[in-house]
Write an enzyme that holds these catalytic residues in place. Sequence first.
Site, PDB file in Angstrom:
ATOM      1  N   ASP A 206      10.067  89.171  42.676  1.00 48.37           N
ATOM      2  CA  ASP A 206      10.551  89.799  41.085  1.00 48.37           C
ATOM      3  C   ASP A 206       9.994  89.153  40.111  1.00 48.37           C
ATOM      4  OD1 ASP A 206      12.159  91.599  42.579  1.00 48.37           O
ATOM      5  OD2 ASP A 206      14.294  90.605  42.270  1.00 48.37           O
TER       6      ASP A 206
ATOM      7  N   HIS B 239      13.606  91.895  45.032  1.00 45.54           N
ATOM      8  CA  HIS B 239      14.804  91.188  45.462  1.00 45.54           C
ATOM      9  C   HIS B 239      14.335  89.946  46.301  1.00 45.54           C
ATOM     10  CE1 HIS B 239      18.090  93.397  43.507  1.00 45.54           C
ATOM     11  NE2 HIS B 239      17.634  94.415  44.036  1.00 45.54           N
TER      12      HIS B 239
ATOM     13  N   ASP C 221      12.274  83.735  38.502  1.00 42.42           N
ATOM     14  CA  ASP C 221      13.326  84.352  39.095  1.00 42.42           C
ATOM     15  C   ASP C 221      14.169  83.716  40.066  1.00 42.42           C
ATOM     16  OD1 ASP C 221      14.922  87.431  39.410  1.00 42.42           O
ATOM     17  OD2 ASP C 221      14.432  86.704  41.519  1.00 42.42           O
TER      18      ASP C 221
ATOM     19  N   GLU D   1      17.106  83.923  43.028  1.00 42.07           N
ATOM     20  CA  GLU D   1      18.089  84.862  44.064  1.00 42.07           C
ATOM     21  C   GLU D   1      19.507  83.786  44.282  1.00 42.07           C
ATOM     22  OE1 GLU D   1      17.790  88.025  44.836  1.00 42.07           O
ATOM     23  OE2 GLU D   1      15.766  87.980  43.645  1.00 42.07           O
TER      24      GLU D   1
END
Length: 239
Positions: free
Chosen positions: A206, A201, A51, A53
């Site tokens: 995640d 998040h 994942d 961000e």
Amino acid sequence: MSLVKAKLANLLARRRFGGRGLHPHALANLEALEGLDPALPIDACRFVVLDLETTGLDPEKDRVVSVGAVRLVEGRVRLGESFRELVNPGRDIPAVAVKVHGITPDKIAGARHGAQVFEDFLGFLGRDILVAHYANFDLHFINRVMLGRYGFSLQNLVLDTVLMCQAVVLASDPYGINRHQKACRLEALAKRFGIAAPERHTALGDALITAMIFQRMLARLEAVGGTRLKDLMRVAQVK
């Protein structure tokens, strides 16, 4: 893209870039499809669930601020084998993005830039199969670095848990209405499978949620006879 076509493209990439004095992790990435056989039992495959961000949702303008990944082997998440690092995006982080992931400019002031972080991530990934939720979004950021730094895109097989959700979780939608599309969101799937999401998040949080969702969907696939890599590729491979 079928695995046969992917291996052919990989062969061409190896011939073109293999002798260019690449970083060892990049050179090893050219071997990512070696030994990958569609007939392999899924339990014999290794996965890295990723994942990212970012500063926003525009793949062209935005940049990565955090990378998180966990490894899944023999159907089990190896919590001791994870990758987690903040990334200096080389630009401002909009307030709307900070509200989502909580990464403020001061937190990434001393962080490394994406090219350096992704180079280390390649070492962590190795030849494992990459898994992500809305994988094309994450893949875009990775390949922007890969193409700019090495001249070729990521060579690993990539699976998308959204595609898998549509195939093994949701009811058939033969007319393409996509009325169940929201049911494939990460929050919705976590709720469906009873998975807690205390670190939602964050990149590693995640990634862990995605890995557990992936586990549940693998069980559903196996329940209908999907026990081979080719079965998994049929429902989840990024084309």
